[in-house]
Design a protein around this motif. Structure first.
Motif, mmCIF file in Angstrom:
data_model
loop_
_atom_site.group_PDB
_atom_site.id
_atom_site.type_symbol
_atom_site.label_atom_id
_atom_site.label_comp_id
_atom_site.label_asym_id
_atom_site.label_seq_id
_atom_site.Cartn_x
_atom_site.Cartn_y
_atom_site.Cartn_z
ATOM 1 N N LEU A 96 79.952 71.038 57.282
ATOM 2 C CA LEU A 96 79.999 72.169 56.344
ATOM 3 C C LEU A 96 78.768 73.058 56.481
ATOM 4 O O LEU A 96 78.148 73.476 55.494
ATOM 5 C CB LEU A 96 80.150 71.668 54.905
ATOM 6 C CG LEU A 96 81.452 70.921 54.590
ATOM 7 C CD1 LEU A 96 81.469 70.475 53.132
ATOM 8 C CD2 LEU A 96 82.679 71.757 54.912
ATOM 9 N N GLY A 97 78.409 73.332 57.744
ATOM 10 C CA GLY A 97 77.326 74.257 58.019
ATOM 11 C C GLY A 97 75.937 73.676 57.954
ATOM 12 O O GLY A 97 74.946 74.397 58.113
ATOM 13 N N TYR A 120 75.718 66.809 47.381
ATOM 14 C CA TYR A 120 76.891 67.398 46.734
ATOM 15 C C TYR A 120 76.991 66.924 45.284
ATOM 16 O O TYR A 120 76.638 65.805 44.941
ATOM 17 C CB TYR A 120 78.178 67.099 47.498
ATOM 18 C CG TYR A 120 78.606 65.659 47.629
ATOM 19 C CD1 TYR A 120 79.241 64.992 46.577
ATOM 20 C CD2 TYR A 120 78.424 64.963 48.825
ATOM 21 C CE1 TYR A 120 79.663 63.682 46.701
ATOM 22 C CE2 TYR A 120 78.849 63.653 48.966
ATOM 23 C CZ TYR A 120 79.467 63.010 47.909
ATOM 24 O OH TYR A 120 79.889 61.713 48.032
ATOM 25 N N GLY A 121 77.440 67.852 44.437
ATOM 26 C CA GLY A 121 77.679 67.533 43.037
ATOM 27 C C GLY A 121 79.014 66.823 42.882
ATOM 28 O O GLY A 121 79.740 66.608 43.852
ATOM 29 N N ASP A 131 71.041 72.066 42.528
ATOM 30 C CA ASP A 131 71.004 72.989 43.667
ATOM 31 C C ASP A 131 71.912 72.445 44.780
ATOM 32 O O ASP A 131 71.488 72.243 45.919
ATOM 33 C CB ASP A 131 69.569 73.152 44.176
ATOM 34 C CG ASP A 131 69.437 74.255 45.216
ATOM 35 O OD1 ASP A 131 70.351 75.102 45.302
ATOM 36 O OD2 ASP A 131 68.441 74.237 45.976
ATOM 37 N N ALA A 132 73.159 72.227 44.436
ATOM 38 C CA ALA A 132 74.106 71.530 45.320
ATOM 39 C C ALA A 132 74.465 72.344 46.555
ATOM 40 O O ALA A 132 74.619 73.567 46.491
ATOM 41 C CB ALA A 132 75.371 71.185 44.548
ATOM 42 N N ASP A 133 74.616 71.651 47.672
ATOM 43 C CA ASP A 133 75.110 72.259 48.910
ATOM 44 C C ASP A 133 76.631 72.317 48.922
ATOM 45 O O ASP A 133 77.223 73.078 49.683
ATOM 46 C CB ASP A 133 74.631 71.449 50.122
ATOM 47 C CG ASP A 133 73.126 71.497 50.273
ATOM 48 O OD1 ASP A 133 72.604 72.572 50.608
ATOM 49 O OD2 ASP A 133 72.480 70.456 50.050
ATOM 50 N N LEU A 153 81.012 78.329 47.513
ATOM 51 C CA LEU A 153 80.400 77.028 47.759
ATOM 52 C C LEU A 153 81.474 76.102 48.328
ATOM 53 O O LEU A 153 82.628 76.140 47.887
ATOM 54 C CB LEU A 153 79.879 76.447 46.436
ATOM 55 C CG LEU A 153 79.132 75.120 46.506
ATOM 56 C CD1 LEU A 153 77.674 75.363 46.902
ATOM 57 C CD2 LEU A 153 79.195 74.398 45.160
ATOM 58 N N PRO A 154 81.135 75.270 49.318
ATOM 59 C CA PRO A 154 82.139 74.334 49.838
ATOM 60 C C PRO A 154 82.610 73.373 48.752
ATOM 61 O O PRO A 154 81.806 72.834 47.992
ATOM 62 C CB PRO A 154 81.377 73.589 50.939
ATOM 63 C CG PRO A 154 80.259 74.492 51.331
ATOM 64 C CD PRO A 154 79.870 75.199 50.071
#
Length: 376
Positions: A62-63, A131-132, A155-157, A193-194
């Motif tokens: 996911l980048g 991830y949240g 500050d989730a990715d 956001l993913p």
């Protein structure tokens, strides 16, 4: 806050610590089914033609570039006693250059005092992929604004929406309202956001994977049978409460669902896949990636180490990554690309299941890197 809400907050927070204690002290894994990875065999290459030190574990997900294709799966949060545990897990993930997920953030929405048990992860792991996590049953209630708050909290990715309707159906206090969940997921996917949708122990079918892809999710975490059984966890909680009905339900559905290996193949719908559910060794990670996963993850193996220290978590992680490196070396895979296309034989119950479901397992066995070989 009224008394009813205060009671709900206490209930959610208390469940978090009960779940953690049970997972660390009781047999909660699958009893009658394995992951299916025992039916998966990597074809040995006696002439790998590179050194084991040359194996490259780097993976893109996911980048984000990670040092290895692995996540510490969602474990805990939402109770004061979980804060040092999450800190140890996140610090270990940061040092290893891997990803990590937080436990369900529901408790922090109901009681803001619990936020620090989640935000501590980003505090100690500023560069890790984090991830949240929130349940599908809750996103219908909280909506986009609530999810954005959860994202900001750590500050989730990426954000994971977990599907745990099996567990919710057994919990007396559970929320098994599944109606409208897919539409709610579709709405959440409008965020910049993913979005990962993850099962929590019962696996995801091909049919549901296609629905999730159409809804716009960025990745699927299969969360298959073979690891922690949340139905099993609820058996112990029901037994303590002398709740015979819930205990009997939990016993019946202890191993219900699709094993991890089969679910990885089922979820081959051109989306990144996370293999979760009974992943215990580096060999498990290698096999999962060979049959279609992008990365793998596990939670239970790190519960007891995290209760001790970050160093104990690191020790377990380093062992698994060394096992993965050796597995890749022995099947002639110097990097993740080669592991994705390495010949892999699927036998036994898993083969029978997949063939009955319409999948051609021979495709895994017949692929190879023959184009790279000079055949005289």
């Amino acid at each position: 806050m009224n008394n009813m809400n205060a009671g709900l907050n206490m209930s959610t927070s208390q469940r978090k610590i009960e779940h953690l204690n049970l997972c660390s002290s009781s047999p909660v894994e699958s009893r009658t089914k394995g992951t299916g990875l025992e039916d998966v065999m990597l074809v040995h290459r006696a002439l790998p033609e590179f050194d084991v030190e040359d194996v490259d574990l780097h993976a893109d997900f996911l980048g984000k570039r990670m040092d290895a294709p692995f996540f510490i799966a969602s474990i805990t949060g939402g109770h004061p006693d979980t804060k040092p545990i999450n800190a140890a897990l996140a610090q270990a993930a940061e040092e290893m250059g891997i990803g990590i997920g937080v436990g369900s953030q529901r408790a922090a929405i109901e009681d803001p005092a619990q936020e620090s048990s989640f935000s501590i992860m980003r505090d100690v792991a500023p560069d890790a992929f984090i991830y949240g996590n929130i349940g599908a049953a809750q996103i219908k209630e909280y909506g986009l604004e609530g999810i954005e708050r959860l994202v900001e909290m750590i500050d989730a990715d990426a954000m994971a929406i977990h599907l745990n309707f099996l567990q919710e159906a057994i919990q007396p206090e559970g929320d098994a309202g599944a109606k409208g969940a897919l539409e709610a997921i579709r709405e959440i996917c409008s965020l910049d956001l993913p979005i990962i949708v993850k099962e929590t122990g019962a696996g995801i079918s091909h049919e549901d994977a296609l629905l999730l892809k159409k809804a716009g999710v960025s990745a699927i975490d299969v969360g298959g049978v073979g690891g922690t059984s949340w139905s099993g966890v609820e058996v112990y909680r029901a037994r303590d409460r002398k709740d015979v009905m819930s205990e009997m339900l939990g016993e019946l559905f202890w191993d219900f669902g699709i094993p991890t290996a089969a679910s990885v193949v089922e979820c081959n719908v051109s989306l990144p896949v996370i293999a979760t559910g009974g992943i215990r060794t580096g060999m498990d990670i290698a096999k999962s990636i060979a049959i279609g996963a992008s990365v793998a993850s596990a939670a239970l193996p790190f519960v007891a180490p995290a209760l001790e220290s970050k160093e104990m978590v690191l020790k377990r992680l380093k062992l698994m990554m060394n096992e993965l490196k050796v597995a890749m070396f022995l099947c002639g895979c110097q990097d993740m690309h080669r592991l994705h296309i390495t010949p892999t034989v699927i036998t036994g119950w898993t083969r029978e299941y997949l063939e009955l479901r319409g999948f051609n397992v021979k495709e895994f066995a017949l692929r190879s890197n023959r184009s790279e070989l000079q055949i005289v």
